[in-house]
Write a protein that holds these residues in place. Structure first.
Motif, PDB file in Angstrom:
ATOM      1  N   VAL A  93       0.833  -1.202   0.000  1.00 17.65           N
ATOM      2  CA  VAL A  93       0.000   0.000   0.000  1.00 17.65           C
ATOM      3  C   VAL A  93       0.867   1.251   0.000  1.00 17.65           C
ATOM      4  N   ARG A  94       1.969   1.229   0.748  1.00 18.50           N
ATOM      5  CA  ARG A  94       2.868   2.380   0.746  1.00 18.50           C
ATOM      6  C   ARG A  94       3.411   2.640  -0.657  1.00 18.50           C
ATOM      7  N   ARG A  95       3.776   1.578  -1.352  1.00 19.89           N
ATOM      8  CA  ARG A  95       4.272   1.741  -2.723  1.00 19.89           C
ATOM      9  C   ARG A  95       3.158   2.293  -3.626  1.00 19.89           C
ATOM     10  N   TYR A  96       1.955   1.777  -3.447  1.00 20.78           N
ATOM     11  CA  TYR A  96       0.823   2.214  -4.265  1.00 20.78           C
ATOM     12  C   TYR A  96       0.546   3.701  -4.042  1.00 20.78           C
ATOM     13  N   LEU A  97       0.530   4.133  -2.777  1.00 20.97           N
ATOM     14  CA  LEU A  97       0.275   5.536  -2.472  1.00 20.97           C
ATOM     15  C   LEU A  97       1.364   6.433  -3.038  1.00 20.97           C
ATOM     16  N   ALA A  98       2.605   5.999  -2.907  1.00 19.76           N
ATOM     17  CA  ALA A  98       3.706   6.807  -3.429  1.00 19.76           C
ATOM     18  C   ALA A  98       3.522   7.067  -4.913  1.00 19.76           C
ATOM     19  N   ARG A  99       3.219   6.024  -5.662  1.00 21.91           N
ATOM     20  CA  ARG A  99       3.049   6.169  -7.096  1.00 21.91           C
ATOM     21  C   ARG A  99       1.791   6.962  -7.436  1.00 21.91           C
ATOM     22  N   ALA A 100       0.694   6.702  -6.706  1.00 22.74           N
ATOM     23  CA  ALA A 100      -0.573   7.372  -6.996  1.00 22.74           C
ATOM     24  C   ALA A 100      -0.446   8.882  -6.848  1.00 22.74           C
ATOM     25  N   PHE A 101       0.185   9.335  -5.777  1.00 22.56           N
ATOM     26  CA  PHE A 101       0.262  10.773  -5.556  1.00 22.56           C
ATOM     27  C   PHE A 101       1.283  11.438  -6.455  1.00 22.56           C
ATOM     28  N   LEU A 102       2.299  10.714  -6.863  1.00 18.55           N
ATOM     29  CA  LEU A 102       3.240  11.270  -7.833  1.00 18.55           C
ATOM     30  C   LEU A 102       2.579  11.418  -9.198  1.00 18.55           C
ATOM     31  N   ASP A 103       1.631  10.534  -9.525  1.00 11.31           N
ATOM     32  CA  ASP A 103       0.922  10.626 -10.799  1.00 11.31           C
ATOM     33  C   ASP A 103      -0.020  11.830 -10.850  1.00 11.31           C
ATOM     34  N   ALA A 104      -0.461  12.293  -9.667  1.00  9.25           N
ATOM     35  CA  ALA A 104      -1.278  13.507  -9.554  1.00  9.25           C
ATOM     36  C   ALA A 104      -2.523  13.476 -10.446  1.00  9.25           C
ATOM     37  N   THR A 105      -3.240  12.375 -10.426  1.00  7.72           N
ATOM     38  CA  THR A 105      -4.465  12.248 -11.204  1.00  7.72           C
ATOM     39  C   THR A 105      -5.666  12.721 -10.382  1.00  7.72           C
ATOM     40  N   PRO A 106      -6.819  12.971 -11.017  1.00  9.02           N
ATOM     41  CA  PRO A 106      -8.025  13.301 -10.249  1.00  9.02           C
ATOM     42  C   PRO A 106      -8.376  12.212  -9.237  1.00  9.02           C
ATOM     43  N   GLU A 107      -8.124  10.960  -9.605  1.00 10.42           N
ATOM     44  CA  GLU A 107      -8.406   9.858  -8.677  1.00 10.42           C
ATOM     45  C   GLU A 107      -7.512   9.951  -7.445  1.00 10.42           C
ATOM     46  N   ALA A 108      -6.259  10.336  -7.646  1.00 13.74           N
ATOM     47  CA  ALA A 108      -5.341  10.493  -6.515  1.00 13.74           C
ATOM     48  C   ALA A 108      -5.789  11.641  -5.616  1.00 13.74           C
ATOM     49  N   ALA A 109      -6.281  12.722  -6.224  1.00 15.42           N
ATOM     50  CA  ALA A 109      -6.775  13.858  -5.441  1.00 15.42           C
ATOM     51  C   ALA A 109      -7.967  13.447  -4.583  1.00 15.42           C
ATOM     52  N   ALA A 110      -8.883  12.682  -5.169  1.00 14.74           N
ATOM     53  CA  ALA A 110     -10.045  12.215  -4.414  1.00 14.74           C
ATOM     54  C   ALA A 110      -9.625  11.290  -3.284  1.00 14.74           C
ATOM     55  N   LEU A 111      -8.627  10.447  -3.551  1.00 17.92           N
ATOM     56  CA  LEU A 111      -8.122   9.544  -2.520  1.00 17.92           C
ATOM     57  C   LEU A 111      -7.508  10.335  -1.373  1.00 17.92           C
ATOM     58  N   PHE A 112      -6.712  11.355  -1.698  1.00 15.00           N
ATOM     59  CA  PHE A 112      -6.098  12.192  -0.669  1.00 15.00           C
ATOM     60  C   PHE A 112      -7.174  12.853   0.185  1.00 15.00           C
ATOM     61  N   ASP A 113      -8.201  13.417  -0.470  1.00 14.84           N
ATOM     62  CA  ASP A 113      -9.266  14.099   0.267  1.00 14.84           C
ATOM     63  C   ASP A 113      -9.964  13.141   1.227  1.00 14.84           C
ATOM     64  N   GLU A 114     -10.202  11.926   0.777  1.00 13.42           N
ATOM     65  CA  GLU A 114     -10.898  10.974   1.646  1.00 13.42           C
ATOM     66  C   GLU A 114     -10.018  10.557   2.817  1.00 13.42           C
ATOM     67  N   ILE A 115      -8.722  10.425   2.588  1.00 16.27           N
ATOM     68  CA  ILE A 115      -7.815  10.102   3.686  1.00 16.27           C
ATOM     69  C   ILE A 115      -7.792  11.235   4.712  1.00 16.27           C
ATOM     70  N   VAL A 116      -7.813  12.485   4.226  1.00 20.39           N
ATOM     71  CA  VAL A 116      -7.856  13.622   5.148  1.00 20.39           C
ATOM     72  C   VAL A 116      -9.134  13.596   5.975  1.00 20.39           C
ATOM     73  N   GLU A 117     -10.277  13.335   5.329  1.00 17.97           N
ATOM     74  CA  GLU A 117     -11.555  13.280   6.054  1.00 17.97           C
ATOM     75  C   GLU A 117     -11.513  12.220   7.152  1.00 17.97           C
ATOM     76  N   THR A 118     -11.008  11.042   6.806  1.00 12.26           N
ATOM     77  CA  THR A 118     -10.938   9.949   7.774  1.00 12.26           C
ATOM     78  C   THR A 118      -9.979  10.290   8.908  1.00 12.26           C
ATOM     79  N   THR A 119      -8.866  10.903   8.565  1.00 12.09           N
ATOM     80  CA  THR A 119      -7.871  11.267   9.578  1.00 12.09           C
ATOM     81  C   THR A 119      -8.406  12.351  10.506  1.00 12.09           C
ATOM     82  N   GLN A 120      -9.152  13.298   9.954  1.00 10.04           N
ATOM     83  CA  GLN A 120      -9.735  14.338  10.804  1.00 10.04           C
ATOM     84  C   GLN A 120     -10.682  13.737  11.820  1.00 10.04           C
ATOM     85  N   ALA A 121     -11.503  12.801  11.392  1.00 10.47           N
ATOM     86  CA  ALA A 121     -12.424  12.152  12.329  1.00 10.47           C
ATOM     87  C   ALA A 121     -11.656  11.406  13.414  1.00 10.47           C
ATOM     88  N   TRP A 122     -10.560  10.740  13.032  1.00 10.39           N
ATOM     89  CA  TRP A 122      -9.743   9.992  13.987  1.00 10.39           C
ATOM     90  C   TRP A 122      -9.084  10.926  15.005  1.00 10.39           C
TER      91      TRP A 122
END
Length: 209
Positions: A93-122
């Motif tokens: 998963v760490r490798r997947y995230l590294a590549r996903a965010f370097l690719d800077a696609t809309p899907e990566a942006a949505a993934l980042f936003d959802e991780i932030v939402e989950t982290t804020q709740a935590w």
């Protein structure tokens, strides 16, 4: 992806996609390559996931499920054995995230936003329970916390060189730099408030809320 412990065709395909997307990037990986790594036919990949985009979406959802955790069987991050098992599980998963965010696609942006939402709740839960400090800007704290955690993935090549490790995504390397990160987050770096006071004064002089 590690959907479960068995090696059904769907699980093997998910594992193969997670690993290949992480090592090469979604754009460079074909369904045929994923099928070959999983030991199945390309037609079976399409049968289970519909398309490469369907596979990417499944990988994203798997990553989010790890961030959220299982409410019926939560991982105690203060328990050494549970933490070690989680880190071993999360290496692809760490490798997947590294590549996903370097690719800077809309899907990566949505993934980042959802991780932030989950982290804020935590973190909000942590503030309520007393194991995380309260903050005046919960959204900014969550976003910066996530960025802090993901920074080693984005700067992997440079950190590997500076730390003298061959593979930054390995569990041993992750334990090393994460220990330093947690020490900084838990105990802080500065011994007084002179920098914070100067920053607050500068912000006040500019009328920044």
């Amino acid at each position: 992806m590690r959907l479960d412990s068995d090696l059904t065709a769907r699980a093997r395909i998910g594992n193969a996609a997670l690993e290949l997307f992480g090592s090469e990037g979604v754009g460079r990986v074909s369904i045929r390559a994923i099928a070959a790594k999983a030991g199945v036919s390309p037609a079976l990949v399409v049968h289970h996931f519909g398309s490469k985009e369907g596979l990417r979406a499944a990988c994203d959802q798997y990553v989010i499920s790890l961030v959220r955790g299982d409410p019926d069987d939560p991982v105690d991050l203060a328990d050494a054995s549970g933490l070690a098992a989680m880190l071993e599980e999360a290496e692809p998963v760490r490798r997947y995230l590294a590549r996903a965010f370097l690719d800077a696609t809309p899907e990566a942006a949505a993934l980042f936003d959802e991780i932030v939402e989950t982290t804020q709740a935590w973190l909000d839960q942590g503030s309520a329970e007393g194991w995380a400090r309260p903050t005046g800007d919960a959204r900014a704290r969550a976003a910066l916390y996530v960025t802090w955690l993901l920074a080693p993935l984005a700067f992997g090549e440079h950190l590997s060189r500076v730390l003298g490790v061959a593979d930054l995504h390995s569990t041993d390397a992750t334990l090393r730099y994460s220990q330093t990160s947690l020490d900084m987050l838990t105990h802080g770096v500065f011994t007084d408030e002179r920098l914070l006071s100067a920053w607050n004064s500068a912000a006040a002089n500019r009328g920044t809320p």
